[in-house]
Enzyme design. Structure first.
Site, PDB file in Angstrom:
ATOM      1  N   SER A 257       0.859  -1.194   0.000  1.00  0.00           N
ATOM      2  CA  SER A 257       0.000   0.000   0.000  1.00  0.00           C
ATOM      3  C   SER A 257       0.886   1.231   0.000  1.00  0.00           C
ATOM      4  O   SER A 257       1.970   1.222   0.596  1.00  0.00           O
ATOM      5  CB  SER A 257      -0.892   0.029   1.235  1.00  0.00           C
TER       6      SER A 257
ATOM      7  N   TYR B 190      -0.915   0.089  10.383  1.00  0.00           N
ATOM      8  CA  TYR B 190      -1.194  -0.338   9.001  1.00  0.00           C
ATOM      9  C   TYR B 190       0.002   0.004   8.098  1.00  0.00           C
ATOM     10  O   TYR B 190       0.438  -0.826   7.289  1.00  0.00           O
ATOM     11  CB  TYR B 190      -2.473   0.342   8.521  1.00  0.00           C
TER      12      TYR B 190
END
Ligand SMILES: NC(=O)c1ccc[n+]([C@@H]2O[C@H](COP(=O)([O-])OP(=O)(O)OC[C@H]3O[C@@H](n4cnc5c(N)ncnc54)[C@H](OP(=O)(O)O)[C@@H]3O)[C@@H](O)[C@H]2O)c1
Length: 245
Positions: free
Chosen positions: A142, A155
Protein backbone atom coordinates in the site's frame (compact mmCIF):
# COMPACT_ATOMS: atom_id res chain seq x y z
CA UNK A 1 -6.02 -13.82 -22.50
CA UNK A 2 -3.25 -13.25 -19.98
CA UNK A 3 -4.00 -16.19 -17.69
CA UNK A 4 -5.45 -18.82 -20.00
CA UNK A 5 -5.05 -22.31 -18.50
CA UNK A 6 -3.71 -21.01 -15.17
CA UNK A 7 -4.97 -21.83 -11.70
CA UNK A 8 -4.94 -18.89 -9.31
CA UNK A 9 -5.48 -18.65 -5.56
CA UNK A 10 -6.65 -15.29 -4.22
CA UNK A 11 -7.12 -14.54 -0.51
CA UNK A 12 -9.84 -12.12 0.57
CA UNK A 13 -11.92 -12.54 -2.59
CA UNK A 14 -15.02 -11.35 -0.73
CA UNK A 15 -13.57 -7.83 -0.43
CA UNK A 16 -13.53 -4.87 -2.80
CA UNK A 17 -10.09 -5.43 -4.33
CA UNK A 18 -10.27 -9.24 -3.98
CA UNK A 19 -13.53 -9.55 -5.88
CA UNK A 20 -12.13 -7.32 -8.65
CA UNK A 21 -9.08 -9.61 -8.83
CA UNK A 22 -11.29 -12.70 -9.05
CA UNK A 23 -13.39 -11.16 -11.84
CA UNK A 24 -10.33 -9.95 -13.76
CA UNK A 25 -8.52 -13.28 -13.48
CA UNK A 26 -11.63 -15.10 -14.73
CA UNK A 27 -11.92 -12.65 -17.64
CA UNK A 28 -8.26 -13.38 -18.43
CA UNK A 29 -8.95 -17.13 -18.64
CA UNK A 30 -7.83 -18.41 -15.21
CA UNK A 31 -9.45 -21.02 -13.01
CA UNK A 32 -9.81 -19.20 -9.71
CA UNK A 33 -9.94 -20.39 -6.12
CA UNK A 34 -10.59 -17.57 -3.67
CA UNK A 35 -11.17 -17.24 0.05
CA UNK A 36 -13.46 -15.35 2.37
CA UNK A 37 -13.42 -14.83 6.12
CA UNK A 38 -16.68 -13.34 7.52
CA UNK A 39 -18.63 -12.54 4.38
CA UNK A 40 -19.64 -15.99 3.11
CA UNK A 41 -22.78 -14.55 1.49
CA UNK A 42 -20.78 -12.15 -0.69
CA UNK A 43 -18.22 -14.78 -1.63
CA UNK A 44 -20.75 -17.46 -2.53
CA UNK A 45 -22.82 -14.99 -4.57
CA UNK A 46 -19.68 -14.02 -6.52
CA UNK A 47 -18.78 -17.67 -7.15
CA UNK A 48 -22.36 -18.49 -8.24
CA UNK A 49 -22.48 -15.52 -10.61
CA UNK A 50 -19.16 -16.37 -12.26
CA UNK A 51 -19.94 -20.11 -12.45
CA UNK A 52 -23.26 -19.27 -14.15
CA UNK A 53 -21.21 -17.41 -16.76
CA UNK A 54 -19.18 -20.57 -17.41
CA UNK A 55 -16.11 -19.82 -15.28
CA UNK A 56 -14.28 -22.36 -13.12
CA UNK A 57 -14.37 -20.63 -9.75
CA UNK A 58 -14.54 -21.92 -6.16
CA UNK A 59 -14.89 -20.04 -2.87
CA UNK A 60 -13.40 -21.43 0.35
CA UNK A 61 -13.50 -20.16 3.95
CA UNK A 62 -10.08 -19.29 5.37
CA UNK A 63 -8.60 -17.39 8.25
CA UNK A 64 -5.14 -16.46 6.94
CA UNK A 65 -3.81 -16.88 10.48
CA UNK A 66 -4.57 -20.61 10.37
CA UNK A 67 -1.47 -22.08 8.74
CA UNK A 68 -2.76 -25.66 8.82
CA UNK A 69 -5.97 -24.63 7.07
CA UNK A 70 -3.90 -22.92 4.35
CA UNK A 71 -1.88 -26.10 3.85
CA UNK A 72 -5.06 -28.14 3.62
CA UNK A 73 -6.43 -25.69 1.06
CA UNK A 74 -3.36 -26.07 -1.12
CA UNK A 75 -4.17 -29.78 -1.45
CA UNK A 76 -7.90 -29.23 -1.79
CA UNK A 77 -7.54 -26.60 -4.54
CA UNK A 78 -5.12 -28.84 -6.43
CA UNK A 79 -7.76 -31.58 -6.42
CA UNK A 80 -10.60 -29.21 -7.34
CA UNK A 81 -8.96 -26.92 -9.89
CA UNK A 82 -5.40 -28.13 -10.50
CA UNK A 83 -2.03 -27.03 -9.10
CA UNK A 84 -1.88 -23.35 -8.21
CA UNK A 85 0.59 -21.35 -10.29
CA UNK A 86 -0.51 -17.84 -9.32
CA UNK A 87 -0.97 -16.75 -5.71
CA UNK A 88 -2.35 -13.34 -4.73
CA UNK A 89 -1.98 -12.40 -1.04
CA UNK A 90 -4.74 -9.84 -0.96
CA UNK A 91 -6.52 -10.37 2.39
CA UNK A 92 -5.86 -7.50 4.73
CA UNK A 93 -7.34 -5.21 7.34
CA UNK A 94 -6.95 -1.55 8.24
CA UNK A 95 -8.18 0.44 11.21
CA UNK A 96 -8.31 4.22 11.12
CA UNK A 97 -7.03 5.53 14.44
CA UNK A 98 -4.38 7.94 15.76
CA UNK A 99 -1.20 6.48 17.19
CA UNK A 100 -2.16 7.34 20.78
CA UNK A 101 -5.28 5.17 20.55
CA UNK A 102 -3.61 2.09 19.06
CA UNK A 103 -3.66 -0.64 21.70
CA UNK A 104 -1.39 -3.67 21.72
CA UNK A 105 -4.27 -5.89 20.47
CA UNK A 106 -4.84 -3.49 17.53
CA UNK A 107 -1.15 -3.58 16.68
CA UNK A 108 -0.99 -7.38 16.86
CA UNK A 109 -4.12 -7.95 14.80
CA UNK A 110 -3.04 -5.53 12.06
CA UNK A 111 0.46 -7.00 11.88
CA UNK A 112 -0.86 -10.56 12.07
CA UNK A 113 -3.52 -10.44 9.36
CA UNK A 114 -1.48 -8.33 6.93
CA UNK A 115 2.01 -9.74 7.47
CA UNK A 116 1.84 -13.11 9.24
CA UNK A 117 -1.17 -14.08 7.10
CA UNK A 118 0.86 -13.39 3.95
CA UNK A 119 3.70 -15.50 5.36
CA UNK A 120 1.49 -18.46 6.32
CA UNK A 121 -0.45 -18.60 3.05
CA UNK A 122 2.72 -18.21 0.98
CA UNK A 123 4.43 -20.98 2.96
CA UNK A 124 1.50 -23.30 2.30
CA UNK A 125 1.37 -22.71 -1.46
CA UNK A 126 5.07 -22.31 -2.13
CA UNK A 127 5.99 -25.97 -1.65
CA UNK A 128 4.01 -27.07 -4.69
CA UNK A 129 5.35 -24.18 -6.77
CA UNK A 130 8.93 -25.11 -5.88
CA UNK A 131 8.26 -28.76 -6.76
CA UNK A 132 6.80 -27.78 -10.12
CA UNK A 133 9.42 -25.03 -10.66
CA UNK A 134 6.77 -22.60 -11.71
CA UNK A 135 4.82 -19.81 -10.07
CA UNK A 136 4.06 -16.17 -9.59
CA UNK A 137 3.16 -14.49 -6.31
CA UNK A 138 1.68 -11.02 -6.01
CA UNK A 139 1.38 -9.33 -2.61
CA UNK A 140 -0.74 -6.34 -1.68
CA UNK A 141 1.35 -3.51 -0.37
CA UNK A 142 0.00 0.00 0.00
CA UNK A 143 1.10 3.55 -0.59
CA UNK A 144 0.43 3.85 3.15
CA UNK A 145 3.60 1.88 3.76
CA UNK A 146 5.79 3.72 1.26
CA UNK A 147 5.19 7.45 1.05
CA UNK A 148 4.25 10.11 3.54
CA UNK A 149 0.51 10.05 3.93
CA UNK A 150 -1.40 10.53 7.13
CA UNK A 151 -2.31 6.90 7.76
CA UNK A 152 -2.56 4.67 10.83
CA UNK A 153 0.95 3.74 11.97
CA UNK A 154 0.28 0.02 12.51
CA UNK A 155 -1.19 -0.34 9.00
CA UNK A 156 1.69 1.63 7.44
CA UNK A 157 4.19 -0.57 9.31
CA UNK A 158 2.51 -3.78 8.17
CA UNK A 159 2.38 -2.68 4.54
CA UNK A 160 6.03 -1.58 4.60
CA UNK A 161 6.87 -5.06 5.91
CA UNK A 162 5.17 -6.58 2.86
CA UNK A 163 7.80 -4.92 0.68
CA UNK A 164 10.65 -6.48 2.68
CA UNK A 165 8.91 -9.84 2.46
CA UNK A 166 8.41 -9.47 -1.30
CA UNK A 167 11.96 -8.45 -2.15
CA UNK A 168 13.74 -10.97 0.06
CA UNK A 169 11.51 -13.89 -0.96
CA UNK A 170 11.88 -12.98 -4.64
CA UNK A 171 15.65 -13.12 -4.33
CA UNK A 172 15.58 -16.49 -2.59
CA UNK A 173 13.17 -18.33 -4.88
CA UNK A 174 13.90 -16.93 -8.34
CA UNK A 175 16.10 -20.04 -8.81
CA UNK A 176 12.89 -22.13 -8.82
CA UNK A 177 11.36 -20.04 -11.61
CA UNK A 178 9.01 -18.33 -9.18
CA UNK A 179 8.56 -14.56 -9.31
CA UNK A 180 7.40 -12.47 -6.35
CA UNK A 181 6.14 -8.92 -6.78
CA UNK A 182 3.93 -6.49 -4.94
CA UNK A 183 1.48 -3.84 -6.00
CA UNK A 184 1.37 -0.55 -4.13
CA UNK A 185 -2.07 0.93 -4.59
CA UNK A 186 -2.85 4.45 -3.50
CA UNK A 187 -6.32 5.32 -2.30
CA UNK A 188 -9.07 3.29 -3.94
CA UNK A 189 -12.80 3.90 -4.24
CA UNK A 190 -13.78 0.75 -2.30
CA UNK A 191 -12.62 -1.48 0.54
CA UNK A 192 -10.35 -0.19 3.28
CA UNK A 193 -10.18 3.19 1.46
CA UNK A 194 -13.81 3.81 2.45
CA UNK A 195 -12.80 4.31 6.09
CA UNK A 196 -10.51 7.21 5.25
CA UNK A 197 -11.95 10.56 6.42
CA UNK A 198 -13.11 12.95 3.65
CA UNK A 199 -10.46 15.52 4.59
CA UNK A 200 -7.71 12.99 3.86
CA UNK A 201 -9.34 11.91 0.59
CA UNK A 202 -9.37 15.56 -0.59
CA UNK A 203 -5.72 15.93 0.43
CA UNK A 204 -4.85 12.77 -1.55
CA UNK A 205 -6.61 14.03 -4.68
CA UNK A 206 -4.78 17.36 -4.40
CA UNK A 207 -1.39 15.64 -4.61
CA UNK A 208 -2.41 13.03 -7.21
CA UNK A 209 -1.50 14.02 -10.79
CA UNK A 210 -4.77 12.46 -11.95
CA UNK A 211 -6.82 14.24 -9.29
CA UNK A 212 -8.84 11.19 -8.30
CA UNK A 213 -8.77 7.98 -6.30
CA UNK A 214 -8.24 4.68 -8.14
CA UNK A 215 -10.58 1.73 -8.50
CA UNK A 216 -10.22 -1.90 -7.42
CA UNK A 217 -10.50 -2.86 -11.11
CA UNK A 218 -7.50 -0.70 -12.08
CA UNK A 219 -5.54 -2.47 -9.35
CA UNK A 220 -6.70 -5.93 -10.41
CA UNK A 221 -5.54 -5.41 -14.01
CA UNK A 222 -1.97 -4.71 -12.90
CA UNK A 223 -2.06 -7.77 -10.62
CA UNK A 224 -3.23 -9.95 -13.54
CA UNK A 225 -0.32 -8.66 -15.63
CA UNK A 226 2.19 -9.37 -12.86
CA UNK A 227 0.77 -12.87 -12.34
CA UNK A 228 1.05 -13.64 -16.05
CA UNK A 229 3.97 -14.60 -18.28
CA UNK A 230 3.75 -11.13 -19.86
CA UNK A 231 5.66 -10.05 -16.75
CA UNK A 232 8.22 -12.86 -17.07
CA UNK A 233 11.18 -10.50 -16.43
CA UNK A 234 9.50 -8.52 -13.64
CA UNK A 235 10.67 -9.72 -10.24
CA UNK A 236 11.16 -8.29 -6.72
CA UNK A 237 9.25 -5.14 -7.64
CA UNK A 238 6.63 -2.99 -6.00
CA UNK A 239 4.49 -1.44 -8.72
CA UNK A 240 2.81 1.83 -7.74
CA UNK A 241 -0.84 2.16 -8.78
CA UNK A 242 -1.52 5.60 -7.38
CA UNK A 243 -2.33 7.92 -10.26
CA UNK A 244 1.06 9.60 -9.79
CA UNK A 245 1.59 11.00 -6.31
N1 LIG B 1 -8.92 -0.17 -0.75
C1 LIG B 1 -7.81 0.56 -0.73
O1 LIG B 1 -7.86 1.80 -0.79
C2 LIG B 1 -6.47 -0.14 -0.64
C3 LIG B 1 -5.32 0.60 -0.91
C4 LIG B 1 -4.08 -0.03 -0.81
C5 LIG B 1 -4.00 -1.37 -0.48
N2 LIG B 1 -5.15 -2.07 -0.22
C6 LIG B 1 -5.01 -3.47 0.16
O2 LIG B 1 -5.87 -4.27 -0.63
C7 LIG B 1 -6.19 -5.46 0.07
C8 LIG B 1 -7.69 -5.71 0.03
O3 LIG B 1 -8.34 -4.67 0.75
P1 LIG B 1 -9.79 -4.11 0.38
O4 LIG B 1 -9.65 -2.66 0.21
O5 LIG B 1 -10.40 -4.92 -0.72
O6 LIG B 1 -10.54 -4.36 1.77
P2 LIG B 1 -11.85 -5.20 2.10
O7 LIG B 1 -12.92 -4.91 1.11
O8 LIG B 1 -12.12 -4.93 3.55
O9 LIG B 1 -11.38 -6.72 1.92
C9 LIG B 1 -10.53 -7.34 2.83
C10 LIG B 1 -10.55 -8.84 2.56
O10 LIG B 1 -9.70 -9.50 3.51
C11 LIG B 1 -10.43 -10.57 4.13
N3 LIG B 1 -9.94 -10.81 5.48
C12 LIG B 1 -9.92 -9.97 6.54
N4 LIG B 1 -9.41 -10.59 7.62
C13 LIG B 1 -9.07 -11.85 7.23
C14 LIG B 1 -8.52 -12.99 7.88
N5 LIG B 1 -8.16 -12.97 9.17
N6 LIG B 1 -8.35 -14.13 7.15
C15 LIG B 1 -8.70 -14.18 5.85
N7 LIG B 1 -9.23 -13.15 5.19
C16 LIG B 1 -9.43 -11.99 5.87
C17 LIG B 1 -11.87 -10.09 4.12
O11 LIG B 1 -12.74 -11.24 4.25
P3 LIG B 1 -14.29 -11.08 4.72
O12 LIG B 1 -14.78 -9.79 4.11
O13 LIG B 1 -14.97 -12.29 4.17
O14 LIG B 1 -14.28 -11.04 6.20
C18 LIG B 1 -11.95 -9.44 2.74
O15 LIG B 1 -12.16 -10.40 1.75
C19 LIG B 1 -5.65 -5.27 1.49
O16 LIG B 1 -4.43 -5.97 1.63
C20 LIG B 1 -5.44 -3.77 1.59
O17 LIG B 1 -4.46 -3.43 2.52
C21 LIG B 1 -6.37 -1.49 -0.31
Amino acid sequence: MLLQGRTAFVTGGSGAVGSAIVRTFVAEGARVAFTYHDRADKALALADELQAGGATVRAYPLDVLDGKASQALDERVEKDLGPVDALVNNAGIAQVMPFALIEEEDWDLTMDVNVKGTFLVTKAFLRGMIRRKRGSIVNLGSLAGMRILEVPVHYATAKAAIMGFTISLAREIARYNIRVNAVIPGMLSGGVGLNVPDRQKEEYKKYCTMGRVGTPEETAKVIAFLASDHASYVNAQGIYIDGGI
